[in-house]
Design a protein around this motif. Structure first.
Motif, PDB file in Angstrom:
ATOM      1  N   ALA A  64       0.816  -1.247   0.212  1.00 15.50           N
ATOM      2  CA  ALA A  64       0.061  -0.006   0.023  1.00 15.50           C
ATOM      3  C   ALA A  64       0.888   1.248  -0.075  1.00 15.50           C
ATOM      4  O   ALA A  64       0.759   2.088  -0.654  1.00 15.50           O
ATOM      5  N   ALA A  65       1.964   1.238   0.810  1.00 15.77           N
ATOM      6  CA  ALA A  65       2.715   2.536   1.014  1.00 15.77           C
ATOM      7  C   ALA A  65       3.515   2.383  -0.356  1.00 15.77           C
ATOM      8  O   ALA A  65       3.861   3.810  -1.040  1.00 15.77           O
ATOM      9  N   ALA A  66       3.869   1.532  -0.961  1.00 14.81           N
ATOM     10  CA  ALA A  66       4.525   1.721  -2.634  1.00 14.81           C
ATOM     11  C   ALA A  66       3.574   2.305  -3.551  1.00 14.81           C
ATOM     12  O   ALA A  66       3.900   3.235  -4.334  1.00 14.81           O
ATOM     13  N   ALA A  67       2.481   1.484  -3.582  1.00 18.55           N
ATOM     14  CA  ALA A  67       1.433   2.110  -4.483  1.00 18.55           C
ATOM     15  C   ALA A  67       0.927   3.412  -4.135  1.00 18.55           C
ATOM     16  O   ALA A  67       0.949   4.172  -5.428  1.00 18.55           O
ATOM     17  N   GLU A  68       0.803   3.983  -2.862  1.00 19.67           N
ATOM     18  CA  GLU A  68       0.302   5.255  -2.556  1.00 19.67           C
ATOM     19  C   GLU A  68       1.405   6.272  -3.179  1.00 19.67           C
ATOM     20  O   GLU A  68       1.210   7.163  -3.889  1.00 19.67           O
ATOM     21  N   ALA A  69       2.585   5.861  -2.891  1.00 19.70           N
ATOM     22  CA  ALA A  69       3.860   6.837  -3.420  1.00 19.70           C
ATOM     23  C   ALA A  69       3.936   6.889  -4.908  1.00 19.70           C
ATOM     24  O   ALA A  69       4.247   7.785  -5.507  1.00 19.70           O
ATOM     25  N   GLY A  70       3.680   5.734  -5.559  1.00 25.87           N
ATOM     26  CA  GLY A  70       3.689   5.568  -7.067  1.00 25.87           C
ATOM     27  C   GLY A  70       2.614   6.496  -7.619  1.00 25.87           C
ATOM     28  O   GLY A  70       3.124   7.102  -8.746  1.00 25.87           O
ATOM     29  N   MET A  71       1.447   6.678  -6.915  1.00 26.41           N
ATOM     30  CA  MET A  71       0.432   7.273  -7.343  1.00 26.41           C
ATOM     31  C   MET A  71       0.552   8.774  -7.494  1.00 26.41           C
ATOM     32  O   MET A  71       0.642   9.758  -8.304  1.00 26.41           O
ATOM     33  N   VAL A  72       1.309   9.227  -6.137  1.00 23.15           N
ATOM     34  CA  VAL A  72       1.737  10.542  -5.883  1.00 23.15           C
ATOM     35  C   VAL A  72       2.779  11.081  -7.000  1.00 23.15           C
ATOM     36  O   VAL A  72       2.406  12.036  -7.680  1.00 23.15           O
ATOM     37  N   GLY A  73       3.737  10.290  -7.308  1.00 20.00           N
ATOM     38  CA  GLY A  73       4.855  10.452  -8.366  1.00 20.00           C
ATOM     39  C   GLY A  73       4.216  10.533  -9.721  1.00 20.00           C
ATOM     40  O   GLY A  73       4.520  11.353 -10.463  1.00 20.00           O
ATOM     41  N   ALA A  74       3.225   9.643 -10.189  1.00 17.61           N
ATOM     42  CA  ALA A  74       2.798   9.650 -11.537  1.00 17.61           C
ATOM     43  C   ALA A  74       1.719  10.848 -11.647  1.00 17.61           C
ATOM     44  O   ALA A  74       1.792  11.425 -12.634  1.00 17.61           O
ATOM     45  N   LEU A  75       1.098  11.197 -10.448  1.00 17.95           N
ATOM     46  CA  LEU A  75       0.107  12.513 -10.780  1.00 17.95           C
ATOM     47  C   LEU A  75       1.152  13.658 -10.847  1.00 17.95           C
ATOM     48  O   LEU A  75       0.774  14.566 -11.596  1.00 17.95           O
ATOM     49  N   ALA A  76       2.141  13.735  -9.941  1.00 14.90           N
ATOM     50  CA  ALA A  76       2.940  14.954 -10.003  1.00 14.90           C
ATOM     51  C   ALA A  76       3.737  15.186 -11.475  1.00 14.90           C
ATOM     52  O   ALA A  76       3.845  16.259 -11.850  1.00 14.90           O
ATOM     53  N   ILE A 408       8.912  10.144 -18.283  1.00 12.74           N
ATOM     54  CA  ILE A 408       8.935  10.953 -17.176  1.00 12.74           C
ATOM     55  C   ILE A 408       7.843  10.392 -16.053  1.00 12.74           C
ATOM     56  O   ILE A 408       8.158  10.260 -14.835  1.00 12.74           O
ATOM     57  N   ARG A 409       6.710  10.385 -16.617  1.00 16.64           N
ATOM     58  CA  ARG A 409       5.466   9.702 -15.982  1.00 16.64           C
ATOM     59  C   ARG A 409       5.889   8.433 -15.640  1.00 16.64           C
ATOM     60  O   ARG A 409       5.379   8.120 -14.401  1.00 16.64           O
ATOM     61  N   LEU A 410       6.258   7.557 -16.272  1.00 15.15           N
ATOM     62  CA  LEU A 410       6.654   6.149 -16.036  1.00 15.15           C
ATOM     63  C   LEU A 410       7.696   6.251 -15.011  1.00 15.15           C
ATOM     64  O   LEU A 410       7.591   5.364 -13.997  1.00 15.15           O
ATOM     65  N   ASN A 411       8.749   6.988 -14.956  1.00 16.08           N
ATOM     66  CA  ASN A 411       9.764   6.685 -13.948  1.00 16.08           C
ATOM     67  C   ASN A 411       9.213   7.565 -12.762  1.00 16.08           C
ATOM     68  O   ASN A 411       9.587   6.958 -11.828  1.00 16.08           O
ATOM     69  N   GLY A 412       8.384   8.503 -12.892  1.00 13.81           N
ATOM     70  CA  GLY A 412       7.952   9.013 -11.487  1.00 13.81           C
ATOM     71  C   GLY A 412       7.119   8.126 -10.697  1.00 13.81           C
ATOM     72  O   GLY A 412       7.003   8.060  -9.632  1.00 13.81           O
ATOM     73  N   THR A 413       6.261   7.331 -11.693  1.00 12.84           N
ATOM     74  CA  THR A 413       5.616   6.116 -11.091  1.00 12.84           C
ATOM     75  C   THR A 413       6.401   5.294 -10.221  1.00 12.84           C
ATOM     76  O   THR A 413       6.250   4.782  -9.091  1.00 12.84           O
ATOM     77  N   VAL A 414       7.352   4.718 -11.178  1.00 11.37           N
ATOM     78  CA  VAL A 414       8.303   3.574 -10.466  1.00 11.37           C
ATOM     79  C   VAL A 414       8.973   4.215  -9.189  1.00 11.37           C
ATOM     80  O   VAL A 414       9.236   3.599  -8.323  1.00 11.37           O
ATOM     81  N   ILE A 415       9.899   5.419  -9.524  1.00  7.44           N
ATOM     82  CA  ILE A 415      10.745   6.071  -8.657  1.00  7.44           C
ATOM     83  C   ILE A 415       9.954   6.356  -7.239  1.00  7.44           C
ATOM     84  O   ILE A 415      10.191   6.150  -6.214  1.00  7.44           O
TER      85      ILE A 415
END
Length: 432
Positions: A64-76, A408-415
């Motif tokens: 859940a923590a990884a997915a939550e941060a991935g959503m934040v990175g993807a949206l940003a 960048i969006r893909l990397n943001g999601t993964v990172i």
């Protein structure tokens, strides 16, 4: 998220080239991948949160923590990429739609960048020196097939140029140029030197021989005309038989004189003619009155309509000769042009001094153009970007770099997911 931007995206057939349509397809494919990854982490977050609340174990919290941060990175990163080309969700957020609102400044910056980094004198000089243009040109021209190609292209260019030119305009220019040049040059001294050289070398003797022979033949054929001329010039009080005898005597003396001049190279009359021509040649060079008379005669002849028509008509003859030679692959003109091209290629291939000289000319000419017209060259970029409307500018740039920006969006999601996982792990290890 990409569905929200559909109204502002370029559409097939909307003034796009085939290359732009291919870029549009690739861009939409990458947007779908980036959006799909966002949906994936969102679903993963929902399922992991549900599993954690259902007592599935500690692993659910990590997911859940990884997915939550991935959503934040993807949206940003979606916001950051979208803000370059349009306002996210259509909201008037400051410092968004950067390219449409600042396209003129971007065009100026791009022009300055090109001018400073690509059109700088040292950059151009180093690049031209590294190319070795003369060596490459020599090697290329030295090949017969390339020489044939250049010759054919030159012939095509000549034919095209002669076809475009209006004969009347060219004839007028040629006539004016020749007349103006002839008016500006005094021909008398030159004629005098030529005549003096001809007389000294005896080059006029053949002309005198021909003149004497023609004069003798004319007298033989026109005896009656000579007799009639003498009789008509006699006084009216003399008897006719006397006029006829005088005319016959004059005719026989003229015929004898013409025959002697024709047959005797050392005839006194020929010597007198040589002295006359010698004196006349000297007068042409030194006597002001004679020179002035020759100049007046020259002017009268040049401005006669017949002479001007002859000068103008010469263009038609020259034009026909050039066209015929250009169209015939075996003509002397094309064969000589081909030989000259091959010779030039061979010389450039083996003559280092010639190559250095040609490279120097090209380099200096290029630097002169770049240095003198740098502002005009960069203005082409600035003015072109400035002439685009905001939507066109945004669309063109997005089609060229938008696909790469989706990474960048893909990397943001993964990172983001990895960062969230690392933070959650560190929190648990520290007893949080």
């Amino acid at each position: 998220m990409d569905r929200m931007d559909a109204g502002s995206k370029a559409r097939p057939g909307d003034g796009l080239s085939a290359g732009d349509l291919a870029r549009l397809v690739a861009l939409r494919r990458m947007k779908t991948v980036a959006a799909g990854l966002l949906v994936f982490v969102a679903v993963a977050y929902a399922l992991a949160t549900w599993a954690e609340h259902s007592g599935a174990g500690a692993w659910a919290g990590y997911v859940a923590a990884a997915a939550e941060a991935g959503m934040v990175g993807a949206l940003a990163d979606w916001f950051a990429v979208t803000a370059l080309f349009r306002r996210p969700l259509g909201l008037p957020i400051p410092h968004t739609a950067i390219i449409p609102t600042r396209k003129d400044q971007l065009g100026e910056s791009l022009g300055d960048f090109v001018g400073e980094n690509f059109l700088a004198e040292d950059v151009v000089r180093a690049r031209l020196q590294a190319i070795g243009l003369a060596r490459r040109l020599g090697g290329w021209l030295a090949k017969p097939e390339n020489a044939d190609r250049v010759t054919a292209e030159l012939a095509t260019g000549v034919r095209g140029g002669l076809t475009v030119l209006r004969d009347a305009d060219v004839q007028a220019v040629i006539g004016e140029a020749i007349t103006r040049r002839a008016d500006a040059i005094e021909i008398s001294p030159g004629l005098g030197r030529v005549l003096e050289r001809i007389v000294t070398d005896g080059g006029h003797h053949r002309a005198v021989d021909l003149l004497c022979a023609q004069a003798h033949d004319w007298l033989v054929k026109h005896r009656d005309s000579v007799l009639a001329a003498v009789e008509d010039g006699a006084p009216g009080w003399t008897p006719r038989f006397v006029d006829r005898r005088v005319g016959d005597r004059v005719y026989r003396e003229l015929l004898r004189f013409a025959a002697e001049m024709r047959d005797s190279p050392d005839h006194p009359a020929r010597g007198a003619l040589d002295r006359f021509l010698t004196d006349f040649a000297r007068q042409l060079q030194e006597d002001p009155e004679t020179r002035a008379r020759v100049e007046r005669l020259k002017g009268d002849l040049l401005h006669r309509p017949e002479i001007q028509e002859l000068i103008a008509s010469a263009w038609g003859t020259v034009r026909a000769m050039i066209l015929a030679a250009a169209e015939d692959e075996r003509s002397a003109l094309r064969l000589r042009a081909r030989t000259a091209i091959l010779t030039l290629g061979a010389r450039l291939s083996r003559d280092e001094r010639l190559r250095a000289k040609l490279d120097g000319w090209v380099t200096e000419a290029t630097i002169h153009v770049v240095s003198g017209y740098r502002k005009e060259i960069t203005a082409l970029i600035t003015d072109t970007v400035s002439s685009w409307d905001a939507r066109t500018t945004s669309r063109k740039i997005e089609l060229h770099i938008g696909r790469d920006l989706q990474f960048i969006r893909l990397n943001g999601t993964v990172i983001g997911a990895l960062a969230g996982l690392a933070i959650h792990t560190a929190t648990r290890l520290l007893g949080g």
